[in-house]
Design a protein around this motif. Structure first.
Motif, PDB file in Angstrom:
ATOM      1  N   GLN A 109     -76.668  68.526 -77.572  1.00  0.00           N
ATOM      2  CA  GLN A 109     -76.062  68.937 -78.847  1.00  0.00           C
ATOM      3  C   GLN A 109     -76.599  70.276 -79.346  1.00  0.00           C
ATOM      4  OE1 GLN A 109     -76.279  65.808 -81.791  1.00  0.00           O
ATOM      5  NE2 GLN A 109     -75.021  64.391 -80.584  1.00  0.00           N
ATOM      6  N   LEU A 110     -77.277  71.000 -78.469  1.00  0.00           N
ATOM      7  CA  LEU A 110     -77.828  72.292 -78.878  1.00  0.00           C
ATOM      8  C   LEU A 110     -76.976  73.420 -78.296  1.00  0.00           C
ATOM      9  CD1 LEU A 110     -80.204  73.699 -80.346  1.00  0.00           C
ATOM     10  CD2 LEU A 110     -81.312  73.858 -78.116  1.00  0.00           C
ATOM     11  N   PHE A 111     -76.457  74.280 -79.162  1.00  0.00           N
ATOM     12  CA  PHE A 111     -75.598  75.391 -78.740  1.00  0.00           C
ATOM     13  C   PHE A 111     -76.083  76.678 -79.404  1.00  0.00           C
ATOM     14  CE2 PHE A 111     -73.111  71.557 -78.321  1.00  0.00           C
ATOM     15  CZ  PHE A 111     -72.422  71.725 -77.122  1.00  0.00           C
TER      16      PHE A 111
ATOM     17  N   THR B  75     -56.994  76.645 -93.705  1.00  0.00           N
ATOM     18  CA  THR B  75     -58.156  76.625 -94.602  1.00  0.00           C
ATOM     19  C   THR B  75     -58.291  75.306 -95.353  1.00  0.00           C
ATOM     20  OG1 THR B  75     -56.815  77.677 -96.336  1.00  0.00           O
ATOM     21  CG2 THR B  75     -58.134  79.126 -94.926  1.00  0.00           C
ATOM     22  N   ASN B  76     -57.236  74.497 -95.382  1.00  0.00           N
ATOM     23  CA  ASN B  76     -57.295  73.224 -96.091  1.00  0.00           C
ATOM     24  C   ASN B  76     -57.775  72.068 -95.214  1.00  0.00           C
ATOM     25  OD1 ASN B  76     -56.281  74.260 -98.584  1.00  0.00           O
ATOM     26  ND2 ASN B  76     -54.215  74.280 -97.711  1.00  0.00           N
ATOM     27  N   LYS B  77     -57.923  72.308 -93.922  1.00  0.00           N
ATOM     28  CA  LYS B  77     -58.325  71.227 -93.017  1.00  0.00           C
ATOM     29  C   LYS B  77     -59.853  71.133 -92.977  1.00  0.00           C
ATOM     30  CE  LYS B  77     -56.371  70.029 -89.251  1.00  0.00           C
ATOM     31  NZ  LYS B  77     -55.831  69.982 -87.859  1.00  0.00           N
ATOM     32  N   SER B  78     -60.377  70.024 -93.403  1.00  0.00           N
ATOM     33  CA  SER B  78     -61.833  69.846 -93.389  1.00  0.00           C
ATOM     34  C   SER B  78     -62.372  69.722 -91.970  1.00  0.00           C
ATOM     35  CB  SER B  78     -62.212  68.599 -94.201  1.00  0.00           C
ATOM     36  OG  SER B  78     -61.627  67.427 -93.636  1.00  0.00           O
ATOM     37  N   THR B  79     -61.501  69.302 -91.026  1.00  0.00           N
ATOM     38  CA  THR B  79     -61.965  69.127 -89.641  1.00  0.00           C
ATOM     39  C   THR B  79     -62.165  70.466 -88.925  1.00  0.00           C
ATOM     40  OG1 THR B  79     -59.652  68.877 -88.947  1.00  0.00           O
ATOM     41  CG2 THR B  79     -60.931  66.853 -89.367  1.00  0.00           C
ATOM     42  N   GLN B  80     -61.780  71.571 -89.554  1.00  0.00           N
ATOM     43  CA  GLN B  80     -62.010  72.898 -88.981  1.00  0.00           C
ATOM     44  C   GLN B  80     -63.242  73.566 -89.591  1.00  0.00           C
ATOM     45  OE1 GLN B  80     -58.476  75.319 -89.161  1.00  0.00           O
ATOM     46  NE2 GLN B  80     -57.334  74.019 -87.725  1.00  0.00           N
ATOM     47  N   LYS B  81     -63.969  72.822 -90.396  1.00  0.00           N
ATOM     48  CA  LYS B  81     -65.167  73.383 -91.014  1.00  0.00           C
ATOM     49  C   LYS B  81     -66.414  72.870 -90.288  1.00  0.00           C
ATOM     50  CE  LYS B  81     -63.289  74.263 -95.619  1.00  0.00           C
ATOM     51  NZ  LYS B  81     -63.473  74.091 -97.079  1.00  0.00           N
ATOM     52  N   TRP B  82     -67.332  73.808 -90.023  1.00  0.00           N
ATOM     53  CA  TRP B  82     -68.530  73.511 -89.236  1.00  0.00           C
ATOM     54  C   TRP B  82     -69.757  74.185 -89.840  1.00  0.00           C
ATOM     55  CZ3 TRP B  82     -67.454  70.455 -84.951  1.00  0.00           C
ATOM     56  CH2 TRP B  82     -66.130  70.426 -84.513  1.00  0.00           C
ATOM     57  N   GLU B  83     -70.906  73.702 -89.425  1.00  0.00           N
ATOM     58  CA  GLU B  83     -72.149  74.396 -89.755  1.00  0.00           C
ATOM     59  C   GLU B  83     -73.097  74.315 -88.559  1.00  0.00           C
ATOM     60  OE1 GLU B  83     -73.943  72.554 -93.115  1.00  0.00           O
ATOM     61  OE2 GLU B  83     -73.745  70.507 -92.342  1.00  0.00           O
ATOM     62  N   MET B  84     -73.854  75.397 -88.361  1.00  0.00           N
ATOM     63  CA  MET B  84     -74.859  75.409 -87.302  1.00  0.00           C
ATOM     64  C   MET B  84     -76.229  75.271 -87.941  1.00  0.00           C
ATOM     65  SD  MET B  84     -73.710  78.118 -84.335  1.00  0.00           S
ATOM     66  CE  MET B  84     -74.592  77.244 -83.053  1.00  0.00           C
ATOM     67  N   ASN B  85     -76.947  74.219 -87.550  1.00  0.00           N
ATOM     68  CA  ASN B  85     -78.263  73.949 -88.115  1.00  0.00           C
ATOM     69  C   ASN B  85     -79.327  74.058 -87.032  1.00  0.00           C
ATOM     70  OD1 ASN B  85     -77.097  73.202 -90.673  1.00  0.00           O
ATOM     71  ND2 ASN B  85     -76.531  71.242 -89.764  1.00  0.00           N
ATOM     72  N   ASN B  86     -80.325  74.888 -87.288  1.00  0.00           N
ATOM     73  CA  ASN B  86     -81.412  75.047 -86.317  1.00  0.00           C
ATOM     74  C   ASN B  86     -82.127  73.730 -86.070  1.00  0.00           C
ATOM     75  OD1 ASN B  86     -82.518  78.375 -87.385  1.00  0.00           O
ATOM     76  ND2 ASN B  86     -80.698  77.710 -86.320  1.00  0.00           N
ATOM     77  N   ILE B  87     -82.534  73.527 -84.808  1.00  0.00           N
ATOM     78  CA  ILE B  87     -83.327  72.369 -84.425  1.00  0.00           C
ATOM     79  C   ILE B  87     -84.560  72.880 -83.701  1.00  0.00           C
ATOM     80  CG2 ILE B  87     -83.407  70.253 -83.052  1.00  0.00           C
ATOM     81  CD1 ILE B  87     -80.359  70.149 -83.218  1.00  0.00           C
ATOM     82  N   LEU B  88     -85.727  72.537 -84.180  1.00  0.00           N
ATOM     83  CA  LEU B  88     -86.959  72.970 -83.537  1.00  0.00           C
ATOM     84  C   LEU B  88     -87.589  71.802 -82.805  1.00  0.00           C
ATOM     85  CD1 LEU B  88     -88.575  75.180 -86.334  1.00  0.00           C
ATOM     86  CD2 LEU B  88     -87.389  75.949 -84.271  1.00  0.00           C
ATOM     87  N   SER B  89     -87.950  72.042 -81.549  1.00  0.00           N
ATOM     88  CA  SER B  89     -88.634  71.004 -80.785  1.00  0.00           C
ATOM     89  C   SER B  89     -90.067  70.869 -81.278  1.00  0.00           C
ATOM     90  CB  SER B  89     -88.631  71.356 -79.304  1.00  0.00           C
ATOM     91  OG  SER B  89     -87.318  71.324 -78.797  1.00  0.00           O
ATOM     92  N   MET B  90     -90.583  69.663 -81.212  1.00  0.00           N
ATOM     93  CA  MET B  90     -91.941  69.393 -81.692  1.00  0.00           C
ATOM     94  C   MET B  90     -92.860  69.122 -80.506  1.00  0.00           C
ATOM     95  SD  MET B  90     -91.359  69.794 -84.842  1.00  0.00           S
ATOM     96  CE  MET B  90     -92.898  69.233 -85.564  1.00  0.00           C
TER      97      MET B  90
ATOM     98  N   ILE C 149     -73.979  71.993 -83.691  1.00  0.00           N
ATOM     99  CA  ILE C 149     -72.705  72.333 -84.336  1.00  0.00           C
ATOM    100  C   ILE C 149     -72.197  71.055 -84.989  1.00  0.00           C
ATOM    101  CG2 ILE C 149     -70.386  73.272 -84.034  1.00  0.00           C
ATOM    102  CD1 ILE C 149     -71.343  74.723 -81.561  1.00  0.00           C
ATOM    103  N   ARG C 150     -72.453  70.949 -86.270  1.00  0.00           N
ATOM    104  CA  ARG C 150     -72.156  69.719 -87.021  1.00  0.00           C
ATOM    105  C   ARG C 150     -70.877  69.913 -87.826  1.00  0.00           C
ATOM    106  NH1 ARG C 150     -75.445  65.496 -89.859  1.00  0.00           N
ATOM    107  NH2 ARG C 150     -77.247  66.271 -88.688  1.00  0.00           N
ATOM    108  N   GLY C 151     -70.039  68.893 -87.813  1.00  0.00           N
ATOM    109  CA  GLY C 151     -68.890  68.928 -88.713  1.00  0.00           C
ATOM    110  C   GLY C 151     -69.371  69.044 -90.151  1.00  0.00           C
ATOM    111  N   PHE C 152     -68.774  69.950 -90.911  1.00  0.00           N
ATOM    112  CA  PHE C 152     -69.230  70.208 -92.277  1.00  0.00           C
ATOM    113  C   PHE C 152     -69.151  68.925 -93.106  1.00  0.00           C
ATOM    114  CE2 PHE C 152     -68.534  72.057 -96.624  1.00  0.00           C
ATOM    115  CZ  PHE C 152     -69.787  72.639 -96.722  1.00  0.00           C
ATOM    116  N   GLU C 153     -70.284  68.605 -93.745  1.00  0.00           N
ATOM    117  CA  GLU C 153     -70.418  67.399 -94.552  1.00  0.00           C
ATOM    118  C   GLU C 153     -70.083  66.152 -93.729  1.00  0.00           C
ATOM    119  OE1 GLU C 153     -68.038  68.022 -98.026  1.00  0.00           O
ATOM    120  OE2 GLU C 153     -69.528  69.333 -98.985  1.00  0.00           O
TER     121      GLU C 153
END
Length: 654
Positions: A566-568, A639-654, A534-538
């Protein structure tokens, strides 16, 4: 004329020899009129009983007669049975129900050696001290010395730096440990009833196997001393130490010289490279050749009073039983011993797991209690922790030891547990056998895996286990550990072939008959909607659980793309989870905490991917952050607060 006479004499000699052989072999062959054609074999078996056959087992699994004895060659016992049955007349048509189940079990158990040793059940005689109990108090290591009786031993602040350094290096307070006698007395944490059990003395002998890597001197040697001090010598065949490529000076010549005092009872073998705990234990099984039972202990244990007989008696009775002592906790700070937390009113618990394969303990269930006649008899457990257990040596080899593809540490306890249960054995916890174990302290620098081992060895181990044994239940593992889905875990074809050839039962059977209570404590997870960091957007900051379990605030930390803390995942039940824990609002309804949860708890999150927003539905607020203060909290949606924007990015174990 001479030629004819010589020819006739040679012919008569040949004919006579042939007739003599016929008479000899006919005299050795049992006649149909013989009342007991194998009386001699039966008498020999009766006079030399080996562990473990009861009458019920004999009724279920009729022995092949004559029993084929071929060293090192696999014998098709089923075909011999069919051949012998054919001599008795046409086979009976198969019957439904119990008969079919009996036939299935026969085919299954025919893969293992038959039980031969006849061993009576232990007897509880109230008020009569057990025959393996000490008649007099155990002598102290040092009279009134530090740590005697497992009393806590605390040093002053002047030792603080030395203690912290020892914890970093070994995981324990070795400063205190070195001051405590290797032969110290310990407290008896058994239920009072344990002292009145009587065991037949015809117990199997054992090899104690202890694997170590860069272990502290006194914790390792106290393990050895306690075994020698509290194990009847007639049953202790050997203690096998497996050095898994240690580089500490005190584990070299000093150790070799020290164990000479036991005149070969304690043996030392050194691996030529770091194999890891799992494979080093398989190596230990091959090196330990004198005992009938293998007892595995971690390298930082102390066995309790009369630990041996209760642990080995069930195996002596039934060779397909694996036993585990109750494991007490030795403080790595002060070396006092306490029962493990959790369990029922007696402290009894069954081994379990959550669906991300983390080890758990659950209280002894009502169903298991109803199977008992007494409070202290062994009880069934779905799984073991893996560090301490006993198993008949031959049976362990018949099971194939550990999966050779498992690396270093982790998952082997589940693999052997599932293999035992699904392939016809039993796993029992033994309340009257107690062993203290030191758990590593926070601050230990650990033993990193060797270079020849790839990344994520423990996770790969888990994947191998679920792919072989969990059948359709593996989907629940991947729901909890989605990063493992694309993990390369190696070849498991031989393991699957073993399971097929041994007619091992399904995981669904195991869940219904043995592990029936686990979903009540750790519900089957819902399907995931999204998962990843769960990464803060940008931003380069991610939500991090900081290793907190069942309480504690999550924080913001630099994204490391390694998963872990950091995996959710957010599932169809609207839970925002990490392993078996959920994110929830804290006591002030602002900061976000992480806490253990079941399927119906903390179903309070929604993720709007297009809006890059997590909404906390009970408060109708949004997930927010402060990267400066490293805090995660909920606040009024904006909606104007950038700190409320998030993105979920998949992480694959190697």
């Amino acid at each position: 004329m001479r030629l004819k006479i010589g020819f006739i004499l040679r012919s008569l000699l040949i004919v006579g020899t042939f007739i003599g052989l016929i008479v000899f072999w006919s005299s050795r062959t049992p006649k149909s009129s013989d009342e007991k054609p194998f009386a001699e074999v039966e008498e020999r078996l009766a006079n030399n009983p080996l562990p473990n056959v009861n009458d019920n087992a004999l009724e279920k699994f009729n022995p092949v007669v004559p029993w084929p004895h071929v060293e090192g060659v696999e014998v098709d016992l089923e075909s011999i049975r069919q051949k012998n049955d054919g001599k008795k007349g046409p086979p009976h048509p198969p019957q439904a129900g119990a008969d079919n189940q009996q036939e299935i079990m026969q085919k299954q158990y025919v893969n293992f050696k038959p039980q031969k040793h006849i061993y009576p059940d232990p007897v509880l005689r109230s008020g009569v001290l057990g025959n393996f109990e000490l008649k007099e108090p155990e002598p102290q290591g040092v009279s009134g010395g530090p740590g005697e009786g497992a009393k806590p031993f605390v040093l002053g602040p002047e030792y603080k730096d030395a203690i912290q350094a020892s914890v970093r290096e070994f995981g324990f307070n070795m400063v205190v440990s070195e001051m405590i006698s290797l032969d110290r007395t310990i407290s008896d944490l058994r239920h009072e009833e344990c002292k009145f059990w009587h065991y037949d003395e015809n117990l199997l002998t054992s090899s104690i196997v202890i694997v170590f890597h860069n272990e502290g001197w006194s914790t390792l040697m106290r393990t050895v001393h306690s075994v020698i001090k509290r194990t009847p010598r007639r049953y202790l065949a050997e203690i096998v130490l497996i050095d898994d490529f240690s580089n500490k000076v005190h584990l070299k010549e000093k150790l070799e010289e020290y164990i000479k005092q036991w005149n070969g009872l304690v043996k030392l073998f050194r691996n030529e490279r770091r194999e890891g705990l799992i494979q080093a234990r398989s190596i230990g099984a091959k090196k330990a050749v004198l005992g009938q039972v293998l007892i595995y202990l971690d390298a930082h244990c102390e066995v309790g009073p009369n630990w041996y007989a209760p642990l080995v008696a069930p195996i002596t009775k039934d060779r397909t039983i694996c036993t585990v002592p109750l494991i007490d906790s030795i403080s790595g700070h002060t070396y006092d011993i306490q029962p493990q937390w959790g369990g029922d009113e007696d402290g009894y618990a069954r081994g379990a797991w959550d669906w991300s394969m983390l080890w758990k303990r659950v209280p002894l269930s009502k169903r298991e209690k109803e199977k008992r006649v007494t409070r202290t008899e062994p009880y069934r457990s779905p799984a073991m922790a893996g560090g301490l257990f006993a198993i008949e040596r031959d049976f362990f080899f018949e099971l194939g030891l550990y999966d050779p593809g498992l690396q270093i540490w982790g998952g082997e306890n589940f693999e052997i547990s599932f293999k035992i249960w699904q392939c016809g054995g039993q796993l029992l916890f033994v309340p009257c056998s107690r062993v203290g174990h030191i758990y590593r302290l926070k601050g230990w620098q650990g033993n990193p895996p060797p270079a020849h081992v790839g990344s994520s060895p423990t996770l790969k181990n888990y994947v191998r286990v679920v792919e072989v044994w969990w059948d359709e239940y593996k989907d629940y593992f991947y729901a909890s550990r989605p990063e493992a889905k694309a993990l390369a875990y190696g070849d498991i074809s031989e393991l699957k072939r073993f399971r097929e050839e041994h007619n091992c039962k399904s995981f669904n059977w195991f869940m219904e008959e043995i592990a029936y209570d686990i979903p009540a404590h750790y519900p089957l997870p819902a399907k995931n909607v999204e998962w990843g960091e769960i990464r803060g957007f940008e931003s380069n900051y991610c939500i991090d659980s900081m290793g907190h379990t069942n309480g504690g605030f999550v924080e913001m930390g630099p994204c490391h793309r390694m998963g872990g803390n950091q995996l959710f995942r957010i599932n169809e039940a609207n839970q925002l989870m990490q392993y078996d824990q959920c994110l929830k609002s804290g006591p002030d309804e602002s900061k976000v905490m992480i806490s253990h949860c079941n399927l119906k708890e903390f179903t309070e999150w929604q993720y709007f991917k297009d809006l890059h927003r997590f909404t906390h539905t009970p408060t109708r607020k949004c997930l927010d952050r402060s990267e400066v203060l490293h805090q995660v909290f909920i606040s009024d949606c904006d909606t104007n607060k950038s700190t409320q924007k998030w993105e979920m990015n998949n992480i694959l174990s190697m």
